[in-house]
Design a protein around this motif. Sequence first.
Motif, PDB file in Angstrom:
ATOM      1  N   UNK A   1       0.068  -1.045  -2.538  1.00 36.42           N
ATOM      2  CA  UNK A   1       1.407  -2.000  -2.229  1.00 36.42           C
ATOM      3  C   UNK A   1       0.924  -2.951  -1.230  1.00 36.42           C
ATOM      4  N   UNK A   2       0.141  -2.596  -0.135  1.00 36.02           N
ATOM      5  CA  UNK A   2      -0.432  -3.552   0.697  1.00 36.02           C
ATOM      6  C   UNK A   2      -1.201  -4.503   0.148  1.00 36.02           C
ATOM      7  N   UNK A   3      -2.148  -4.112  -0.864  1.00 34.63           N
ATOM      8  CA  UNK A   3      -2.917  -5.044  -1.631  1.00 34.63           C
ATOM      9  C   UNK A   3      -2.233  -6.168  -2.572  1.00 34.63           C
TER      10      UNK A   3
ATOM     11  N   UNK B   1      -6.563  -3.076  -8.062  1.00 31.25           N
ATOM     12  CA  UNK B   1      -5.222  -2.013  -8.348  1.00 31.25           C
ATOM     13  C   UNK B   1      -5.628  -0.943  -9.224  1.00 31.25           C
ATOM     14  N   UNK B   2      -6.347  -1.071 -10.282  1.00 31.73           N
ATOM     15  CA  UNK B   2      -6.706   0.171 -10.915  1.00 31.73           C
ATOM     16  C   UNK B   2      -7.672   0.981 -10.195  1.00 31.73           C
ATOM     17  N   UNK B   3      -8.463   0.399  -9.323  1.00 36.25           N
ATOM     18  CA  UNK B   3      -9.521   1.190  -8.596  1.00 36.25           C
ATOM     19  C   UNK B   3      -8.700   1.921  -7.527  1.00 36.25           C
ATOM     20  N   UNK B   4      -7.698   1.344  -7.019  1.00 39.56           N
ATOM     21  CA  UNK B   4      -7.094   2.227  -5.997  1.00 39.56           C
ATOM     22  C   UNK B   4      -6.010   3.310  -6.350  1.00 39.56           C
ATOM     23  N   UNK B   5      -5.444   3.093  -7.705  1.00 42.98           N
ATOM     24  CA  UNK B   5      -4.712   3.838  -8.097  1.00 42.98           C
ATOM     25  C   UNK B   5      -5.394   5.161  -8.817  1.00 42.98           C
ATOM     26  N   UNK B   6      -6.766   4.924  -9.052  1.00 44.67           N
ATOM     27  CA  UNK B   6      -7.607   6.215  -9.381  1.00 44.67           C
ATOM     28  C   UNK B   6      -7.824   6.891  -8.235  1.00 44.67           C
TER      29      UNK B   6
END
Length: 402
Positions: free
Chosen positions: A384-386, A284-289
């Motif tokens: 969100x999908x993740x 989640x942190x990775x995709x947000x970055x």
Amino acid sequence: MTQTVTEGQHTNTAVRLWNRNFINACIANFLIACSFYLLMPTIPIFLSEQLHVSQSHIGLALSSYVVALLIMRPFSGYLVDVYPRKKLFMTGVTLFVCMFTGYYFAATVMFFVVLRFVHGLFWGLSTVSANTVAIDIIPSERRAEGIGFFGVTMNIAMATAPYIAVIIYDSFGFSKLVSSALMMGAFAILAVSFIKTPWRKKPDKKPPLSFDRFILIKGIPIFINQLFLSFGWGTLVAFAVLYGKKTGIHNAGIFFLFLASGIVLSRVNSGKYVDRGYLHRVVVIAISLITTGYFCFASFHNIYAFCASAFILGVGFGTLFPALQTIYNNMALSTRRGTANSTYLTGFDLGIGIGMLAGAYISDVFGFSAMYYVTSGLSFIAVFIYWFNSRKVYERNKIKQS
């Protein structure tokens, strides 16, 4: 049978990771990737400046190798699960390196399309077998960490080779660049020859060809989620340099240096947190970055924002890569590691191909900024999908690793 490692639980890190075989595998992976990515950013420049090809046709020439990968990756996964992995690795790398000689004679768009397609076939075999051999060598207790270090060798090459490539191309021309790639490839073959893989029992009989031998069926929801992220990577490798040049940045290849810095700093550490049970938080942190990096890349057009965006994207993708590959491998038996890795790599291939083709169209009609706003939006959706789907799929299907 479910894994016993839960969120926040520590695993044994005393098992040795850095042995001679793993070091040779990392060196080989780095050199193979260097040879390939020396040409990736310079082919669009060569086609644009020397052959005066339009952006849409450049996207076609670049994406032909992705089509080859989509064909070859699933078969490669089957092959490395059935046949000796070291021999396939050596065969794939040797044929891959030999194909570089074709670029000396590439003078038309169609020649590039055909050459990139054939080159992509051997690139697909090389990368699937390389990843599977590496995972065979890595202790299961340190799998995500080992995947992180192994993968970062390719990411460093992916990020630094384009920067060096632009310098070589501007100073000496395309032919000298091809010669450099050939030399890197020759050293890669030498490094592969020194790798010794663990003994693996031969199957009593070859498994029949079936769809689940080519793709990890239970990983398909993860695969779909991955496409939202790999789309953006396709726009980066194909158009980041052209985007930089159009915004007045002299050597836009510097983007890849900052991208590499972010990848290295994050990737060598993120695997440890995955092994300790923080997998979902890491993703989640990775995709947000990644979402933030694309938004900044599209919004701010100066050298400082250009480099800062590259670094943020590097941290995001460097954190994501080992976590995502670990997800696939933790959902597969050891006899299906080739299938798991080919599924992971195919997810990037397909997304990159779509990103190159769609990105070429979007940038041609609406401009580069619009293209990167689209990639930012797709990454935002991917979070969100993740969380609401992929995370649950993984928890239902993960198995105890050995």
